[in-house]
Design an enzyme around this catalytic site. Structure first.
Site, PDB file in Angstrom:
ATOM      1  N   SER A  29     -35.231   6.589 -10.660  1.00 40.51           N
ATOM      2  CA  SER A  29     -35.301   6.156  -9.254  1.00 40.51           C
ATOM      3  C   SER A  29     -35.699   4.688  -9.162  1.00 40.51           C
ATOM      4  O   SER A  29     -35.150   3.917  -8.362  1.00 40.51           O
ATOM      5  CB  SER A  29     -36.334   6.996  -8.497  1.00 40.51           C
ATOM      6  OG  SER A  29     -35.897   8.320  -8.405  1.00 40.51           O
ATOM      7  N   ARG A  33     -33.442   1.239  -7.866  1.00 38.53           N
ATOM      8  CA  ARG A  33     -33.935   0.387  -6.773  1.00 38.53           C
ATOM      9  C   ARG A  33     -34.135  -1.046  -7.241  1.00 38.53           C
ATOM     10  O   ARG A  33     -33.916  -2.002  -6.486  1.00 38.53           O
ATOM     11  CB  ARG A  33     -35.233   0.977  -6.221  1.00 38.53           C
ATOM     12  CG  ARG A  33     -34.965   2.241  -5.367  1.00 38.53           C
ATOM     13  CD  ARG A  33     -36.207   3.101  -5.279  1.00 38.53           C
ATOM     14  NE  ARG A  33     -36.068   4.210  -4.333  1.00 38.53           N
ATOM     15  CZ  ARG A  33     -35.461   5.367  -4.600  1.00 38.53           C
ATOM     16  NH1 ARG A  33     -34.902   5.576  -5.789  1.00 38.53           N
ATOM     17  NH2 ARG A  33     -35.406   6.326  -3.691  1.00 38.53           N
ATOM     18  N   GLY A 111     -26.071  10.535  -6.754  1.00 42.99           N
ATOM     19  CA  GLY A 111     -26.390  10.627  -5.328  1.00 42.99           C
ATOM     20  C   GLY A 111     -27.231   9.445  -4.890  1.00 42.99           C
ATOM     21  O   GLY A 111     -27.063   8.917  -3.785  1.00 42.99           O
ATOM     22  N   GLN A 186     -33.669   9.697  -0.463  1.00 49.13           N
ATOM     23  CA  GLN A 186     -32.356   9.040  -0.408  1.00 49.13           C
ATOM     24  C   GLN A 186     -31.985   8.722   1.034  1.00 49.13           C
ATOM     25  O   GLN A 186     -31.468   7.645   1.331  1.00 49.13           O
ATOM     26  CB  GLN A 186     -31.309   9.906  -1.095  1.00 49.13           C
ATOM     27  CG  GLN A 186     -31.610  10.063  -2.580  1.00 49.13           C
ATOM     28  CD  GLN A 186     -30.563  10.832  -3.336  1.00 49.13           C
ATOM     29  OE1 GLN A 186     -29.616  11.358  -2.754  1.00 49.13           O
ATOM     30  NE2 GLN A 186     -30.717  10.913  -4.638  1.00 49.13           N
ATOM     31  N   ASP A 337     -37.031  17.598  -8.537  1.00 49.65           N
ATOM     32  CA  ASP A 337     -36.147  17.512  -9.712  1.00 49.65           C
ATOM     33  C   ASP A 337     -36.708  18.278 -10.907  1.00 49.65           C
ATOM     34  O   ASP A 337     -35.992  18.507 -11.887  1.00 49.65           O
ATOM     35  CB  ASP A 337     -35.924  16.052 -10.103  1.00 49.65           C
ATOM     36  CG  ASP A 337     -35.077  15.316  -9.066  1.00 49.65           C
ATOM     37  OD1 ASP A 337     -34.402  15.982  -8.264  1.00 49.65           O
ATOM     38  OD2 ASP A 337     -35.097  14.070  -9.078  1.00 49.65           O
ATOM     39  N   LYS A 364     -28.074  19.689  -5.019  1.00 54.56           N
ATOM     40  CA  LYS A 364     -28.298  18.710  -6.095  1.00 54.56           C
ATOM     41  C   LYS A 364     -27.026  18.632  -6.955  1.00 54.56           C
ATOM     42  O   LYS A 364     -25.961  19.043  -6.522  1.00 54.56           O
ATOM     43  CB  LYS A 364     -29.537  19.109  -6.899  1.00 54.56           C
ATOM     44  CG  LYS A 364     -30.824  19.042  -6.068  1.00 54.56           C
ATOM     45  CD  LYS A 364     -31.108  17.613  -5.627  1.00 54.56           C
ATOM     46  CE  LYS A 364     -32.363  17.527  -4.776  1.00 54.56           C
ATOM     47  NZ  LYS A 364     -32.557  16.195  -4.203  1.00 54.56           N
ATOM     48  N   ARG A 410     -30.180  18.151 -15.458  1.00 52.47           N
ATOM     49  CA  ARG A 410     -31.513  18.791 -15.442  1.00 52.47           C
ATOM     50  C   ARG A 410     -31.431  20.264 -15.859  1.00 52.47           C
ATOM     51  O   ARG A 410     -32.384  20.810 -16.409  1.00 52.47           O
ATOM     52  CB  ARG A 410     -32.177  18.625 -14.081  1.00 52.47           C
ATOM     53  CG  ARG A 410     -32.280  17.154 -13.673  1.00 52.47           C
ATOM     54  CD  ARG A 410     -33.559  16.779 -12.993  1.00 52.47           C
ATOM     55  NE  ARG A 410     -33.540  15.371 -12.619  1.00 52.47           N
ATOM     56  CZ  ARG A 410     -33.918  14.364 -13.411  1.00 52.47           C
ATOM     57  NH1 ARG A 410     -34.367  14.593 -14.630  1.00 52.47           N
ATOM     58  NH2 ARG A 410     -33.846  13.112 -13.000  1.00 52.47           N
TER      59      ARG A 410
END
Ligand code: S3P
Length: 453
Positions: A29, A33, A111, A186, A337, A364, A410
């Site tokens: 994540s 970013r 995503g 998100q 997650d 997901k 995952r």
């Protein structure tokens, strides 16, 4: 994901306790970013510990297609423990420096790339198309189309089914107060990023606090962002219109979502004692630590510090007999997650675990209520799927089986852990999908368990 991931991975039970010290790749994540904000900031952003997983590479590729120069620094190095430490340089061109790509932007399986980049694209003065792989193009996008349209963006699902491909054209953006039905970082991030380009302040309220990396990093880049909890328990993040963001040096901590598989393996394999270095423990992400401790886990955070605004620690995990628990409410976004691997822990734990308020699992990379249930049932566990989670009656010995990864990274990694603690051999089908978030996962876990994979 598309059909290129056809690799089946054989997993045999761990023959030894897991022991030693490991370093987990960078947080997915935060890596996304850092590239995105670096691209729209003025100057060169330096990202240490960037995760070179397929999802983050999709983000890089999208910005390269929009004219941003992104390269590995010479100081990218192989550490003494043999792990690769990539340092990325993003040569940002400012809030209005992106160029129209000469074709659709491909976001792969990601995503996060698709939804966050939509917020940025909504504020540009050019049109473009966003599309991903089969799984991505089935995931719901109305959750960002709705608020971005309310802001004045011109964004639509090209096939009219609320999914990507998305077409985004120039629009004049205004601030809104948006009440999101789901606690989704998100969605929140797409709206906040569009808010950079709006002509008045923007607010997003969510029912529980989702990961706050966007808010924290935007502040670091110079945006005026704040957040607070409302009396009814919901959370509100707001952003002021912005003239310019400024390049930063960012140290990406290890990804707690990737550490989760090693935490779980150490908890399940008798005699294990593992030190996981430099892991992000931001409270909006660290729900797995809380739940594991509730289940009886012995996990200690040592050497705690804050790095580039993100709380970080080394995690010392000792093998622990576990018992069932209840998981729901505002804890869910902090471990969403990790639920596949938590479900695996629950299957080995004594007693019953109830997971609720987790309907988001259905949208997901796969329908994870379904993929977890099928995998655990194939291994002989007692699992009942529900509308918003599952009930697991744990404590039975599990046996090896053929496990469909559903091309979901995952699921592949969670069932690798299940297989290490099971009796007999397991095959993880299409296991190469782990590259989405953890290239090198099988090498790492194999060297630790000294397994004969
Ligand atoms: C992510 C947010 C979460 C998470 C995803 C990464 C992010 O999704 O499941 O893997 O980086 O913002 P939602 O925010 O939609 O729950």
């Amino acid at each position: 994901m598309n059909g290129k991931f056809t690799h089946n991975q054989l997993i045999t039970p761990a023959m030894h306790p897991l022991s030693g010290t490991i370093r987990i790749p960078g947080d997915k994540s935060i890596s996304h970013r850092a590239v995105m904000l670096g691209a729209i900031a003025k100057g060169t952003t330096r990202i240490q510990g960037f995760l070179p997983g397929a999802d983050c590479l999709s983000t890089i590729e999208c910005f390269q297609k929009m004219g941003i120069r992104i390269e590995y620094a010479d100081s990218s190095s192989v550490r003494s423990d043999n792990s690769f430490s990539p340092e990325l340089l993003v040569h940002g061109q400012g809030l209005h420096g992106l160029k129209q790509p000469d074709g659709p932007l491909y976001t792969g399986n990601s995503g996060t790339t698709t939804r966050l980049i939509s917020g940025i694209l909504a504020g540009q003065d050019f049109s473009c198309i966003l599309t991903g792989d089969d799984s991505l193009n089935r995931r719901p996008m109305n959750r960002i189309i709705e608020p971005l349209s309310q802001m004045g963006a011109s964004i639509k699902s090209i096939s009219g089914n609320g999914c990507a491909p998305l077409g985004i054209s120039p629009g004049k953006l205004h601030g809104i107060r948006y009440n999101s039905k789901v606690a989704s970082a998100q969605v929140k991030s797409a709206v906040l990023l569009a808010g950079l380009y709006a002509d008045s302040p923007t607010e997003v309220t969510e029912p529980a606090l989702s990961r706050n990396h966007t808010e924290s990093m935007l502040s670091g880049f110079g945006a005026d962002v704040s957040s607070h909890q409302n009396e009814n328990g919901s959370w509100c993040a707001s952003i002021q219109p912005c003239r310019e963001l400024f390049a930063q040096d960012i140290q990406v901590p290890g990804d707690i979502s990737s550490a989760a598989y090693f935490i779980a393996a150490a908890l399940l394999i008798p005699g294990s004692r593992l030190l996981i270095k430099n892991t992000g423990i931001n409270p909006t992400r660290a729900g797995i630590l809380k739940i594991c401790r509730e289940m009886g886990a012995d996990i200690t955070c040592i050497n705690q510090h804050v790095s580039a605004g993100e709380p970080t620690a080394d995690l010392l995990v000792n093998y622990s007999p576990l018992h069932g628990t209840a998981i729901g409410g505002s804890d869910i976004p902090t471990l969403i997650d990790e639920l596949p691997v938590i479900a695996v822990l629950a299957a080995y734990a004594k007693g019953t675990t109830v997971i609720s308020d987790a309907a988001e699992l259905k949208v997901k990379e796969s329908n994870r209520i379904d993929s977890i249930t099928r995998g655990l049932q194939a291994m002989g566990a007692d699992v009942i799927p529900t509308d918003d989670g599952m009930i697991i009656h744990g404590g039975k010995a599990l046996r090896g089986a053929a496990i469909d990864s559903f091309l979901d990274h995952r699921i592949a990694m969670a069932f690798t852990v299940a297989a290490l603690a099971a009796e007999g051999e397991t095959i993880i089908q299409n296991a190469q999908c782990v590259d989405v978030s953890y290239p090198g996962f099988y090498d790492e876990i194999c060297s630790l368990g000294r397994n004969t994979f």
